[in-house]
Design a protein around this motif. Sequence first.
Motif, short mmCIF file in Angstrom:
data_model
loop_
_atom_site.label_atom_id
_atom_site.label_comp_id
_atom_site.label_asym_id
_atom_site.label_seq_id
_atom_site.Cartn_x
_atom_site.Cartn_y
_atom_site.Cartn_z
N UNK A 1 1.53 17.00 -18.71
CA UNK A 1 0.82 18.14 -18.14
C UNK A 1 0.00 18.84 -19.22
N UNK A 2 -1.29 19.00 -18.96
CA UNK A 2 -2.16 19.71 -19.90
C UNK A 2 -2.49 21.06 -19.27
N UNK A 3 -2.11 22.13 -19.93
CA UNK A 3 -2.24 23.46 -19.33
C UNK A 3 -3.27 24.32 -20.04
N UNK A 4 -3.56 25.47 -19.43
CA UNK A 4 -4.42 26.47 -20.07
C UNK A 4 -3.58 27.52 -20.75
N UNK A 5 -4.20 28.61 -21.13
CA UNK A 5 -3.46 29.72 -21.75
C UNK A 5 -2.41 30.22 -20.77
N UNK B 1 8.61 14.75 -16.00
CA UNK B 1 7.59 15.36 -16.89
C UNK B 1 8.01 15.11 -18.33
N UNK B 2 7.33 14.16 -18.98
CA UNK B 2 7.79 13.79 -20.32
C UNK B 2 7.03 14.47 -21.44
N UNK B 3 5.87 15.04 -21.13
CA UNK B 3 5.17 15.73 -22.20
C UNK B 3 4.26 16.85 -21.67
N UNK B 4 4.04 17.83 -22.53
CA UNK B 4 3.20 18.97 -22.17
C UNK B 4 2.28 19.29 -23.33
N UNK B 5 1.07 19.71 -23.00
CA UNK B 5 0.14 20.09 -24.06
C UNK B 5 -0.55 21.38 -23.63
N UNK C 1 -5.70 13.15 -27.87
CA UNK C 1 -5.13 12.71 -29.14
C UNK C 1 -3.62 12.83 -29.12
N UNK C 2 -3.15 13.91 -28.50
CA UNK C 2 -1.71 14.16 -28.53
C UNK C 2 -0.93 13.33 -27.51
N UNK C 3 -1.57 12.99 -26.39
CA UNK C 3 -0.81 12.43 -25.28
C UNK C 3 -1.03 10.94 -25.03
N UNK C 4 -2.14 10.39 -25.47
CA UNK C 4 -2.48 9.04 -25.07
C UNK C 4 -2.10 8.00 -26.12
N UNK C 5 -1.13 8.30 -26.92
CA UNK C 5 -0.73 7.35 -27.96
C UNK C 5 0.30 6.36 -27.46
N UNK C 6 1.37 6.25 -28.21
CA UNK C 6 2.40 5.26 -27.91
C UNK C 6 2.99 5.39 -26.50
N UNK C 7 3.80 6.43 -26.35
CA UNK C 7 4.50 6.57 -25.07
C UNK C 7 3.65 7.37 -24.09
N UNK C 8 2.64 6.76 -23.59
CA UNK C 8 1.74 7.46 -22.67
C UNK C 8 2.36 7.55 -21.28
N UNK C 9 2.23 8.71 -20.65
CA UNK C 9 2.77 8.89 -19.31
C UNK C 9 1.98 8.06 -18.30
N UNK D 1 0.88 9.23 -15.55
CA UNK D 1 -0.19 10.09 -15.02
C UNK D 1 -0.31 11.34 -15.89
N UNK D 2 -1.55 11.78 -16.08
CA UNK D 2 -1.78 13.03 -16.81
C UNK D 2 -2.44 14.02 -15.86
N UNK D 3 -1.79 15.16 -15.72
CA UNK D 3 -2.33 16.21 -14.86
C UNK D 3 -2.90 17.32 -15.75
N UNK D 4 -4.14 17.69 -15.49
CA UNK D 4 -4.76 18.78 -16.25
C UNK D 4 -4.98 19.96 -15.31
N UNK D 5 -4.74 21.14 -15.78
CA UNK D 5 -4.93 22.31 -14.91
C UNK D 5 -6.38 22.81 -14.89
N UNK D 6 -7.27 22.04 -15.50
CA UNK D 6 -8.70 22.31 -15.28
C UNK D 6 -9.46 20.99 -15.38
N UNK D 7 -10.54 20.89 -14.66
CA UNK D 7 -11.36 19.68 -14.73
C UNK D 7 -11.99 19.51 -16.09
N UNK D 8 -12.36 20.63 -16.72
CA UNK D 8 -13.02 20.52 -18.02
C UNK D 8 -12.10 19.80 -19.01
N UNK D 9 -10.83 20.12 -18.98
CA UNK D 9 -9.90 19.44 -19.89
C UNK D 9 -9.78 17.96 -19.53
#
Lengths: 337, 337
Positions: free
Chosen positions: A194-198, A222-226, A240-248, A250-258
């Motif tokens: 999960x990629x979140x905003x402030x 939910x194995x990772x959060x950014x 950079x932080x999430x798409x390395x070795x143990x990639x989930x 599915x990645x959910x972003x709380x904004x389209x821009x991200x």
Amino acid sequence: MTRNTRTPGIADPTRQPTISDVAALAGVSRAAASRALSASPRPVSAEKRERVLAAAAELGFRPNILAQSLTRKSVNLVAVLVNHLHDLSDLDLFDSLIARIQGSGKQVMFVRVGDVASVQDFLRDGLAYHVDAAIVFSDFADAASVREMFRSERVIMLNGRHDAESPAVIADEAVGIHQAISHAARQGVKTAALVTGRSSSLVEQARIGYYRAALGIEGIQLIRTFQGDYSYESGRAAAAALCGERCADAIFCTSDAMAMGLLDVQRKDFPEGRPTRFRLYGYDDLSLLSFEAYPISSIGYDHRAFVDAIIAHLTASDSRVGGVSHIATRFTERLTG
Amino acid sequence: MTRNTRTPGIADPTRQPTISDVAALAGVSRAAASRALSASPRPVSAEKRERVLAAAAELGFRPNILAQSLTRKSVNLVAVLVNHLHDLSDLDLFDSLIARIQGSGKQVMFVRVGDVASVQDFLRDGLAYHVDAAIVFSDFADAASVREMFRSERVIMLNGRHDAESPAVIADEAVGIHQAISHAARQGVKTAALVTGRSSSLVEQARIGYYRAALGIEGIQLIRTFQGDYSYESGRAAAAALCGERCADAIFCTSDAMAMGLLDVQRKDFPEGRPTRFRLYGYDDLSLLSFEAYPISSIGYDHRAFVDAIIAHLTASDSRVGGVSHIATRFTERLTG
DNA sequence: CTGTTAGCGCCTTCAA
DNA sequence: TTGAAGGCGCTAACAG
């Protein structure tokens, strides 16, 4: 020379003509001129109205709305508060909002409130208009402050910081988020990032909660959060932080821009036009997603319904009822989902 | 009960406190209260100022700016006219413009003028404020109409429709366009296609002229032209028309949005991330072009300089001098060029 | 330094 | 239907 009585020939010719000038030229009283010029039907003889209208046209008279509002107690001005313009997740929404407000005979005052400090500045410096209503997108303002800032009871809150006295319009985010996540589950997704905003924003806190809840219900881990800040750049950082070795899965972003930033970092890895190692879901349903470069599955709401709800509060007869309108959200599948 | 003298205890308690209330509570005259509350230094004894400020704070007094402006002859309101919000070729420009205007103590009234008819409506219905200044992006308004519409001499034209009485800021498009085209020539480009916007706009007419002139100078043959409307969709249409058999060596679009549409149609043909059969040049230098999906060589100007020029006209002491400020444009090379 | 007075431009009672 | 008068909230000019 008595009050408001002038001799047009002698007065400063560059001065804007006032209703007194019109009255004088038409040979009637100021009151009669006012009545003749009024939009609503008022007692004036047809013949006088004629003369007044002709005089007004000849002089190029235009009423001073500010002076009108002093007696009318309504300025026909609506304030719209935003953080920055970039926050407008979609310009279309904004465009139609402004069009609708103008359509109702009011003008829009655009107030950019970049941070909490400027809200305080506004209050301290008193440089705020007594507007008819305020529409608040900005995170940095609560309902009470805005009511005080603009001396208006009609403050429509869109940032989740409403109270009992102010109406609000909020998107019912849970529905769309659950749709997206159950869609992912049906595609066989077992793990998620999960990629979140402030998280300082109330709206964002709630949103994150909905994601977590839905993931739980659908049995996705939910194995990772950014934590990002809604921006394209923070999406790149997330990649950079999430798409390395143990990639989930599915990645959910709380904004389209991200999601767009994340997609761009990965872009070279997928000639097919979409990432293959994971599914990608955004949030906002930006119109930009209809461009082929960013075919991101996303969650959004009907802009028309949203604007309708705002306008309804704006034109409601009882200004101070604090009702909350809920707007449904929905999931839209695209290539990345 | 004499003019403007009220007994606060008896008056409607929901009424906003006025300076009369403050004066009464502080035990001074209204004039003294006004002086004490004034931002600029005015003769008041320290002790009275103290009492007035305390009273104002106790009452939660906030001056009515509209009433102030009635006597001060300045409303501290600047109107900004646009066609639609989509026209804002870059939100960054707009964001900093609004920030700067607010920084100068004025507020921004946002007026959307979708077509010529609404300009007429404004004039006819008289629903326009007497603002301090107007900044005109919209194609649909000429300087004289805007001056009449807002009863303001200070009308800053950005759409090329200025006259001798109104100042203007215009981008010096010829420079950047020539840079782009001579760059293309150096890359060996011999033939070109041009994708344009609506030629009803003066700005666009001039722009097309610059392209033609520069192509001539650089010895590049203009073999095809397509008329779009600045939009992404029209860029897609252009691709269909121009990228077939006899494709030009370079395609120049007079807006980035059109270049993006054109690029998207061709996207599947170039796994390398850019078209190989032709070079592609846009116009506007949108910040979106920093995203990897749209690495389009483009022409733009320095937003800071543009905003500076507008603000300079806004704050100039002589309101009615019609000077034209020119802002330099420059070519930025990216992958597609 | 202070308060009184006269407006800014408009609208709205209120008697006539 | 009409016009005189008063007031919206505030500031500037003017005597004191």
